[in-house]
Design a protein around this motif. Structure first.
Motif, short mmCIF file in Angstrom:
data_model
loop_
_atom_site.label_atom_id
_atom_site.label_comp_id
_atom_site.label_asym_id
_atom_site.label_seq_id
_atom_site.Cartn_x
_atom_site.Cartn_y
_atom_site.Cartn_z
N GLN A 1 -17.09 50.00 66.26
CA GLN A 1 -15.68 49.61 66.33
C GLN A 1 -15.48 48.19 65.85
O GLN A 1 -14.52 47.89 65.14
CB GLN A 1 -15.16 49.77 67.76
N MET A 2 -16.38 47.30 66.22
CA MET A 2 -16.28 45.92 65.77
C MET A 2 -16.37 45.85 64.25
O MET A 2 -15.60 45.14 63.60
CB MET A 2 -17.37 45.07 66.43
N TYR A 3 -17.29 46.60 63.68
CA TYR A 3 -17.44 46.66 62.23
C TYR A 3 -16.14 47.15 61.58
O TYR A 3 -15.64 46.58 60.61
CB TYR A 3 -18.61 47.55 61.83
N LYS A 4 -15.58 48.22 62.14
CA LYS A 4 -14.36 48.79 61.58
C LYS A 4 -13.18 47.83 61.67
O LYS A 4 -12.35 47.76 60.75
CB LYS A 4 -14.02 50.12 62.26
N VAL A 5 -13.07 47.10 62.74
CA VAL A 5 -12.01 46.11 62.87
C VAL A 5 -12.21 44.99 61.84
O VAL A 5 -11.26 44.60 61.14
CB VAL A 5 -11.95 45.53 64.30
N LEU A 6 -13.42 44.50 61.73
CA LEU A 6 -13.70 43.40 60.80
C LEU A 6 -13.49 43.80 59.34
O LEU A 6 -13.11 42.96 58.52
CB LEU A 6 -15.12 42.88 61.00
N THR A 7 -13.73 45.04 59.01
CA THR A 7 -13.60 45.48 57.61
C THR A 7 -12.23 46.09 57.32
O THR A 7 -11.95 46.44 56.18
CB THR A 7 -14.68 46.51 57.25
N GLY A 8 -11.40 46.23 58.33
CA GLY A 8 -10.08 46.79 58.12
C GLY A 8 -10.02 48.30 58.19
O GLY A 8 -8.97 48.89 57.94
N GLU A 9 -11.13 48.96 58.53
CA GLU A 9 -11.11 50.42 58.68
C GLU A 9 -10.24 50.84 59.86
O GLU A 9 -9.64 51.90 59.84
CB GLU A 9 -12.53 50.97 58.84
N ILE A 10 -10.23 50.01 60.90
CA ILE A 10 -9.30 50.22 62.02
C ILE A 10 -8.25 49.14 61.85
O ILE A 10 -8.55 47.95 61.90
CB ILE A 10 -9.98 50.04 63.40
N LEU A 11 -7.05 49.56 61.63
CA LEU A 11 -5.99 48.60 61.38
C LEU A 11 -4.69 49.09 61.99
O LEU A 11 -4.30 50.24 61.79
CB LEU A 11 -5.83 48.41 59.86
N PHE A 12 -4.07 48.25 62.75
CA PHE A 12 -2.77 48.56 63.31
C PHE A 12 -1.76 47.72 62.55
O PHE A 12 -1.87 46.51 62.48
CB PHE A 12 -2.73 48.21 64.80
N ARG A 13 -0.82 48.35 61.97
CA ARG A 13 0.19 47.65 61.18
C ARG A 13 1.45 47.47 62.03
O ARG A 13 2.22 48.41 62.18
CB ARG A 13 0.49 48.42 59.91
N PHE A 14 1.65 46.26 62.53
CA PHE A 14 2.79 45.98 63.39
C PHE A 14 4.11 46.25 62.68
O PHE A 14 5.04 46.74 63.28
CB PHE A 14 2.76 44.53 63.88
N GLY A 15 4.19 45.93 61.42
CA GLY A 15 5.44 46.12 60.67
C GLY A 15 5.81 47.57 60.52
O GLY A 15 6.97 47.91 60.29
N GLU A 16 4.83 48.46 60.65
CA GLU A 16 5.08 49.89 60.50
C GLU A 16 5.23 50.60 61.84
O GLU A 16 5.59 51.76 61.89
CB GLU A 16 3.94 50.54 59.70
N ALA A 17 4.95 49.91 62.93
CA ALA A 17 5.06 50.51 64.25
C ALA A 17 6.51 50.39 64.75
O ALA A 17 7.14 49.36 64.60
CB ALA A 17 4.12 49.81 65.24
N HIS A 18 6.99 51.45 65.34
CA HIS A 18 8.37 51.42 65.84
C HIS A 18 8.40 51.87 67.27
O HIS A 18 7.80 52.68 67.76
CB HIS A 18 9.27 52.32 65.01
#
Length: 115
Positions: free
Chosen positions: A98-115
């Motif tokens: 999970q840490m790897y995925k967060v650091l590489t952008g594989e896990i990404l939450f896009r605040f601008g796209e969240a409603h």
């Protein structure tokens, strides 16, 4: 830097941290906890800065943006590690992935796209 891949480097960091769990927890329970945490953050930041410089020289960021990213990720990595160290039975392999995925952008939450 000697790890064969960034994924392996992250995994090595996580596994080594948990190998030293007792010693780290003792140090963190001292009256110098804040100083120790900042030392961890600084160490992770220095490593990530070096990875960025050596492994991704094509990425151009303003100094302010580079500082923001390094601050965010170094504090995040240390926070994830401390949370993991405080868990009763952490899944170290999952934490590393999970840490790897967060650091590489594989896990990404896009605040601008969240409603």
């Amino acid at each position: 830097m000697a790890a064969p891949s960034f994924r392996e480097a992250v995994k090595g960091l996580v596994f080594e941290t948990f190998r030293q769990k007792e010693m780290i927890q003792q140090v963190l329970s001292s009256n110098r906890r804040e100083e120790i945490e900042q030392l961890f953050v600084h160490s992770v930041r220095t490593y990530l800065q070096e990875v960025l410089r050596k492994k991704a020289p094509q990425i151009t960021l303003s100094p302010a943006d580079a500082d923001a990213i390094l601050c965010f990720y170094s504090n995040g990595v240390v926070g994830m590690m401390l949370d993991g160290l405080n868990q009763k039975n952490p899944d170290i392999e999952l934490l590393a992935e999970q840490m790897y995925k967060v650091l590489t952008g594989e896990i990404l939450f896009r605040f601008g796209e969240a409603h």
